[in-house]
Design a protein around this motif. Sequence first.
Motif, mmCIF file in Angstrom:
data_model
loop_
_atom_site.group_PDB
_atom_site.id
_atom_site.type_symbol
_atom_site.label_atom_id
_atom_site.label_comp_id
_atom_site.label_asym_id
_atom_site.label_seq_id
_atom_site.Cartn_x
_atom_site.Cartn_y
_atom_site.Cartn_z
ATOM 1 N N GLU A 107 0.837 -1.201 0.000
ATOM 2 C CA GLU A 107 0.000 0.000 0.000
ATOM 3 C C GLU A 107 0.871 1.250 0.000
ATOM 4 O O GLU A 107 2.055 1.218 0.362
ATOM 5 C CB GLU A 107 -0.883 0.016 1.246
ATOM 6 N N THR A 108 0.263 2.369 -0.386
ATOM 7 C CA THR A 108 0.955 3.653 -0.275
ATOM 8 C C THR A 108 1.282 3.917 1.191
ATOM 9 O O THR A 108 0.457 3.686 2.080
ATOM 10 C CB THR A 108 0.067 4.790 -0.818
ATOM 11 N N THR A 109 2.498 4.376 1.422
ATOM 12 C CA THR A 109 2.946 4.569 2.802
ATOM 13 C C THR A 109 2.222 5.735 3.471
ATOM 14 O O THR A 109 1.452 6.464 2.851
ATOM 15 C CB THR A 109 4.468 4.800 2.844
ATOM 16 N N HIS A 110 2.514 5.901 4.747
ATOM 17 C CA HIS A 110 1.769 6.825 5.609
ATOM 18 C C HIS A 110 1.835 8.270 5.140
ATOM 19 O O HIS A 110 0.860 9.025 5.296
ATOM 20 C CB HIS A 110 2.323 6.721 7.037
ATOM 21 N N GLY A 111 2.943 8.685 4.553
ATOM 22 C CA GLY A 111 3.101 10.091 4.189
ATOM 23 C C GLY A 111 3.465 10.937 5.386
ATOM 24 O O GLY A 111 2.857 11.983 5.622
ATOM 25 N N GLY A 112 4.442 10.461 6.143
ATOM 26 C CA GLY A 112 4.873 11.171 7.340
ATOM 27 C C GLY A 112 5.941 12.201 7.027
ATOM 28 O O GLY A 112 5.792 13.009 6.121
ATOM 29 N N CYS A 113 7.032 12.135 7.767
ATOM 30 C CA CYS A 113 8.081 13.131 7.614
ATOM 31 C C CYS A 113 9.409 12.549 8.083
ATOM 32 O O CYS A 113 9.451 11.479 8.698
ATOM 33 C CB CYS A 113 7.754 14.377 8.435
ATOM 34 N N GLN A 114 10.477 13.268 7.777
ATOM 35 C CA GLN A 114 11.752 12.937 8.397
ATOM 36 C C GLN A 114 11.561 13.040 9.910
ATOM 37 O O GLN A 114 10.734 13.836 10.383
ATOM 38 C CB GLN A 114 12.840 13.907 7.939
ATOM 39 N N PRO A 115 12.268 12.237 10.689
ATOM 40 C CA PRO A 115 12.060 12.278 12.145
ATOM 41 C C PRO A 115 12.071 13.708 12.675
ATOM 42 O O PRO A 115 13.045 14.445 12.513
ATOM 43 C CB PRO A 115 13.251 11.470 12.679
ATOM 44 N N PRO A 116 10.968 14.154 13.309
ATOM 45 C CA PRO A 116 10.855 15.547 13.756
ATOM 46 C C PRO A 116 11.628 15.806 15.045
ATOM 47 O O PRO A 116 12.013 14.877 15.757
ATOM 48 C CB PRO A 116 9.351 15.718 13.977
ATOM 49 N N GLU A 117 11.812 17.072 15.325
ATOM 50 C CA GLU A 117 12.421 17.497 16.582
ATOM 51 C C GLU A 117 11.328 18.002 17.518
ATOM 52 O O GLU A 117 10.286 18.486 17.081
ATOM 53 C CB GLU A 117 13.443 18.608 16.342
ATOM 54 N N THR A 118 11.599 17.892 18.831
ATOM 55 C CA THR A 118 10.658 18.384 19.833
ATOM 56 C C THR A 118 11.133 19.719 20.382
ATOM 57 O O THR A 118 12.294 19.862 20.781
ATOM 58 C CB THR A 118 10.515 17.365 20.987
ATOM 59 N N PHE A 119 10.227 20.704 20.387
ATOM 60 C CA PHE A 119 10.542 22.055 20.860
ATOM 61 C C PHE A 119 9.587 22.428 21.993
ATOM 62 O O PHE A 119 8.375 22.219 21.880
ATOM 63 C CB PHE A 119 10.397 23.087 19.741
ATOM 64 N N GLY A 120 10.126 22.990 23.058
ATOM 65 C CA GLY A 120 9.282 23.526 24.114
ATOM 66 C C GLY A 120 8.690 24.861 23.692
ATOM 67 O O GLY A 120 9.376 25.680 23.074
ATOM 68 N N VAL A 121 7.414 25.075 24.011
ATOM 69 C CA VAL A 121 6.731 26.324 23.648
ATOM 70 C C VAL A 121 6.830 27.294 24.817
ATOM 71 O O VAL A 121 6.196 27.103 25.852
ATOM 72 C CB VAL A 121 5.263 26.069 23.287
ATOM 73 N N GLY A 122 7.640 28.337 24.641
ATOM 74 C CA GLY A 122 7.818 29.324 25.701
ATOM 75 C C GLY A 122 8.318 28.674 26.979
ATOM 76 O O GLY A 122 9.170 27.790 26.951
ATOM 77 N N GLU A 123 7.752 29.136 28.112
ATOM 78 C CA GLU A 123 8.126 28.589 29.414
ATOM 79 C C GLU A 123 7.119 27.549 29.893
ATOM 80 O O GLU A 123 7.144 27.152 31.051
ATOM 81 C CB GLU A 123 8.208 29.734 30.443
ATOM 82 N N SER A 124 6.228 27.109 28.993
ATOM 83 C CA SER A 124 5.162 26.184 29.381
ATOM 84 C C SER A 124 5.649 24.746 29.313
ATOM 85 O O SER A 124 6.781 24.463 28.915
ATOM 86 C CB SER A 124 3.958 26.366 28.449
ATOM 87 N N ASP A 125 4.768 23.839 29.681
ATOM 88 C CA ASP A 125 5.052 22.409 29.519
ATOM 89 C C ASP A 125 4.313 21.854 28.303
ATOM 90 O O ASP A 125 3.931 20.690 28.255
ATOM 91 C CB ASP A 125 4.675 21.624 30.777
ATOM 92 N N ILE A 126 4.123 22.713 27.307
ATOM 93 C CA ILE A 126 3.555 22.307 26.019
ATOM 94 C C ILE A 126 4.707 22.185 25.026
ATOM 95 O O ILE A 126 5.616 23.019 24.996
ATOM 96 C CB ILE A 126 2.509 23.325 25.528
#
Length: 615
Positions: free
Chosen positions: A547-566
Amino acid sequence: MAQALVLLVSLLFFSNVAHCNFSPTLIVDMAKIFMDNYCSPEKLTGMEEAIDAASSNTEILSISDPAMLANVLTDGVKKTISDSRVKVTYEPDLILAAPPAMPDIPLEHLAAMIKGTVKVEILEGNIGYLKIQHIIGEEMAQKVGPLLLEYIWDKILPTSAMILDFRSTVTGELSGIPYIVSYFTDPEPLIHIDSVYDRTADLTIELWSMPTLLGKRYGTSKPLIILTSKDTLGIAEDVAYCLKNLKRATIVGENTAGGTVKMNKMKVGDTDFYVTVPVAKSINPITGKSWEINGVAPDVDVAAEDALDAAIAIIKLRSEIPALTQAAATLIADNYAFPSIGEYVAEKLEAVVASGEYNLISTKEDLEEKLSEDLLKLSEDKCLRTTSNIPALPPMNPTPEMFIALIKSSFQTDVFENNIGYLRFDMFGDFEHVATIAQIIVEHVWNKVVDTDALIIDLRNNIGGHASSIAGFCSYFFDAEKQIVLDHIYDRPSNTTRDLLTLEQLTGRRYGSKKSVVILTSGVTAGAAEEFVFIMKRLGRAMIIGETTHGGCQPPETFGVGESDIFLSIPISHSDTAQGPSWEGAGIAPHIPVPAGAALDTAKGMLNKHFSGQK
């Protein structure tokens, strides 16, 4: 329904023998009150015929205690018409009187009364708190308007957010609904906020927002929280329901009582029995439904005593949303793999927030869900989303035996008919970790398939993992004599493009460039696995089946948003697009499309046919 009511009462209360002071017409008189006054006459279809049938019954009521009879009658009526608001009582000392006209009360007495029924406070963070026990109507509002402004409204108007406490509000006037609602809406256009059918007058009253008010409006942009409890009743429920469905307020607390906009208490004939019955009903024009009987469900369900703290926490979160979404937009604009798309998403995200779509966010989880939805809508990239920041595992010192057990559980190998090899693994490992155990992998996995005449690589359940090991794995399927450019990877944060090359030195033997390789894919195949499939297909080194693959991405990076825990998951790199669109987002179409479940048999059948033709 009405026939069932009278039949039920007849079965319960008309028995033989016992004489008492209750007239057999009690039930008939009570039924007539319901027929003439109950707010939903459609529930009473057939009542007249039922009354005629009941009035011909010559038996007398058998219950001698009038209070007990009232309770039993109440239970019977509630169950029969499915309305918990109706009530039958026995009150021999009660004298019903019309409500008196409003007397002329000195202004100082009115001021004292207002102070006693309304509590105003400015909480930390410039949050206005207004506790109301009774919602006044139009007549009272006109009389005490200047006092309301002086003692209440002018104090609370400059606040940044407001909490309306209806947890103890049990009384109010119908004409007060438009007054309260209008202070939290715009003057134009006028809004149809409620329709109330009054059965006694056989008239439907439409309630609309008001174009002019005494004093300034609170407006539509500042947060508004309404606190409710199981005791919140009647007009307060209507106000809460209107503002909730106008998407102007968030309801925090408990489900309300489920009362009515108008309840009348009427004497049953010449007896000392009384019927309390809702004589009007509200139908909200926005929902087409009513809050009556079932009550108003809170948006945030907490115990009444915890509602104020919950409301303050919600307002604090909402005050942080503009800065958080601005920080998210900046991260995307600066780091997203495709610069023009990243800048577009950042710009549009800020516009979405400015439009007010985030105004009713109540929890961090709501914010994360909304942000992910908007990022997907704007970018059409499944990888650009909020995520959890999973901390790295502490260093471990596994034994060789532990490595072997891990490798055996992570890889599956087999050799089929015609010396066709099979290799399955569901995650690409980190190159640094793989390199340290490469010899173990070669001995326990690779050596089992390297001497086969063709190889099936099963990536149908491979969800990606690390991209650092892709060059090394690809290298096993090309010859050592010539280094090959596998892909060009663009890195957004550094604004550079690097060549992904085959490796000159490998652990173990190469499979080489001559023997057949088939890769099985599915809609699950994602990320680093897609990059491998993309390279092998583009360089003509493998046949892709499935089947056609998922269509994801190169392994992403995780970034903190501001001073939050998001945290945001942001793809920061993408594959070569010089020769057309890459696989990110769209996925990789197979050479031979078949359902994932049939891919292995298809591959085996194709290879067996090939080898059979060579014999």
